[in-house]
Design a protein around this motif. Structure first.
Motif, PDB file in Angstrom:
ATOM      1  N   VAL A  56     -17.341 -54.836  93.244  1.00 41.95           N
ATOM      2  CA  VAL A  56     -17.530 -56.263  93.480  1.00 41.95           C
ATOM      3  C   VAL A  56     -17.984 -56.978  92.201  1.00 41.95           C
ATOM      4  O   VAL A  56     -17.756 -58.171  92.016  1.00 41.95           O
ATOM      5  CB  VAL A  56     -18.529 -56.491  94.635  1.00 41.95           C
ATOM      6  CG1 VAL A  56     -19.936 -56.087  94.232  1.00 41.95           C
ATOM      7  CG2 VAL A  56     -18.495 -57.937  95.103  1.00 41.95           C
ATOM      8  N   TYR A  57     -18.589 -56.209  91.280  1.00 42.05           N
ATOM      9  CA  TYR A  57     -19.031 -56.784  90.011  1.00 42.05           C
ATOM     10  C   TYR A  57     -17.873 -57.016  89.043  1.00 42.05           C
ATOM     11  O   TYR A  57     -18.061 -57.603  87.981  1.00 42.05           O
ATOM     12  CB  TYR A  57     -20.089 -55.888  89.364  1.00 42.05           C
ATOM     13  CG  TYR A  57     -21.330 -55.773  90.210  1.00 42.05           C
ATOM     14  CD1 TYR A  57     -22.203 -56.844  90.338  1.00 42.05           C
ATOM     15  CD2 TYR A  57     -21.604 -54.602  90.904  1.00 42.05           C
ATOM     16  CE1 TYR A  57     -23.324 -56.757  91.129  1.00 42.05           C
ATOM     17  CE2 TYR A  57     -22.734 -54.502  91.702  1.00 42.05           C
ATOM     18  CZ  TYR A  57     -23.585 -55.586  91.817  1.00 42.05           C
ATOM     19  OH  TYR A  57     -24.688 -55.496  92.613  1.00 42.05           O
ATOM     20  N   LYS A  73     -23.038 -58.691  96.057  1.00 40.81           N
ATOM     21  CA  LYS A  73     -23.486 -58.567  94.664  1.00 40.81           C
ATOM     22  C   LYS A  73     -25.015 -58.621  94.671  1.00 40.81           C
ATOM     23  O   LYS A  73     -25.606 -59.534  94.104  1.00 40.81           O
ATOM     24  CB  LYS A  73     -22.950 -59.741  93.834  1.00 40.81           C
ATOM     25  CG  LYS A  73     -21.479 -59.693  93.494  1.00 40.81           C
ATOM     26  CD  LYS A  73     -21.138 -60.968  92.727  1.00 40.81           C
ATOM     27  CE  LYS A  73     -19.722 -60.980  92.223  1.00 40.81           C
ATOM     28  NZ  LYS A  73     -19.618 -60.677  90.794  1.00 40.81           N
ATOM     29  N   SER A  97     -27.818 -56.785  89.679  1.00 49.65           N
ATOM     30  CA  SER A  97     -27.043 -56.548  88.471  1.00 49.65           C
ATOM     31  C   SER A  97     -27.991 -56.399  87.307  1.00 49.65           C
ATOM     32  O   SER A  97     -29.050 -57.025  87.270  1.00 49.65           O
ATOM     33  CB  SER A  97     -26.078 -57.714  88.226  1.00 49.65           C
ATOM     34  OG  SER A  97     -25.259 -57.434  87.121  1.00 49.65           O
ATOM     35  N   GLY A 125     -23.775 -60.158  84.485  1.00 50.22           N
ATOM     36  CA  GLY A 125     -24.066 -60.078  85.912  1.00 50.22           C
ATOM     37  C   GLY A 125     -25.187 -61.010  86.322  1.00 50.22           C
ATOM     38  O   GLY A 125     -25.129 -61.636  87.378  1.00 50.22           O
ATOM     39  N   ILE A 181     -24.864 -63.961  89.130  1.00 46.26           N
ATOM     40  CA  ILE A 181     -25.713 -64.034  90.324  1.00 46.26           C
ATOM     41  C   ILE A 181     -26.394 -65.397  90.419  1.00 46.26           C
ATOM     42  O   ILE A 181     -26.446 -66.020  91.487  1.00 46.26           O
ATOM     43  CB  ILE A 181     -26.771 -62.906  90.312  1.00 46.26           C
ATOM     44  CG1 ILE A 181     -26.113 -61.530  90.432  1.00 46.26           C
ATOM     45  CG2 ILE A 181     -27.785 -63.107  91.434  1.00 46.26           C
ATOM     46  CD1 ILE A 181     -25.402 -61.295  91.738  1.00 46.26           C
TER      47      ILE A 181
END
Length: 208
Positions: free
Chosen positions: A55-56, A98, A101, A106, A110
């Motif tokens: 998903v990242y 998510k 991270s 990341g 977010i």
């Protein structure tokens, strides 16, 4: 079945990224009235083809209008309130997916998603925008704008000897007025990553 097209390109680039610390490849996914609520299904379909996708590996954006960048001002949303409700639900679902991270990219992603919920609810840029201070937008013809959304042309690079500083010097009064409008949220207000990422980094003290 062998991968073809964009999925094959992504897989090849992802293999390169595993060997290169400074290189990262992502899918850019824009949530719009045409696909809202479909992110998880899209993710699962891609994961069926590329097992190690995460998903990242997805960079999320929200649909915006722009005359000079997207040329989509003729697109209409049939039920804006329903779309807003579905969009909030989608963003919250992606945030759960998510959930953490550790890399800088990341972190910004977010925070972009977190502040997206405020933008969706209010229609206002949730942090003090850094456009025209930290960034500008230059189109393929050399026209300079404060950002990808605000259709106010500051000048054309050809007319200023390709000197951006000269554009700012010779349009000082106009730019000061635009900055005041930005500071007072009287610009179009947006939350696109092109403008939001540096805005997040420029407001770290307010975030923490």
């Amino acid at each position: 079945m062998p991968l073809t097209g964009r999925l094959l390109t992504f897989k090849m680039l992802k293999e390169i990224s595993k060997r290169s610390r400074g290189f990262k490849v992502l899918f850019a996914y824009t949530i719009s009235p045409f696909n809202v609520g479909k992110f998880e299904d899209t993710y699962k379909e891609i994961k069926r083809e590329i097992k190690d996708v995460s998903v990242y590996d997805f960079h999320i954006n929200i649909f915006h209008y722009s005359t000079h960048y997207y040329s989509n001002d003729n697109v209409s949303i049939a039920n804006p309130e329903k779309y807003k409700s579905l969009l909030l639900k989608e963003i919250r679902k992606i945030l759960k997916m998510k959930n953490s991270s550790i890399d800088p990219i990341g972190f910004v992603e977010i925070e972009y998603l977190k502040f997206s919920t405020k933008f969706i609810k209010t229609g206002k840029t949730p942090l003090q925008c850094k456009s025209l201070r930290s960034s500008i937008f230059i189109d393929p013809l050399g026209n300079v704008y404060p950002c990808t959304i605000w259709n106010v042309k500051l000048g054309n690079l050809r007319d200023y000897g390709y000197d951006i500083k000269k554009i700012f010097r010779e349009n000082k009064n106009k730019i000061e007025k635009l900055l005041s409008l930005i500071d007072n949220k009287k610009c179009p207000n947006c939350w696109t990553p092109c403008e939001a990422n540096q805005t997040i980094l420029g407001n770290m003290a307010r975030i923490f």
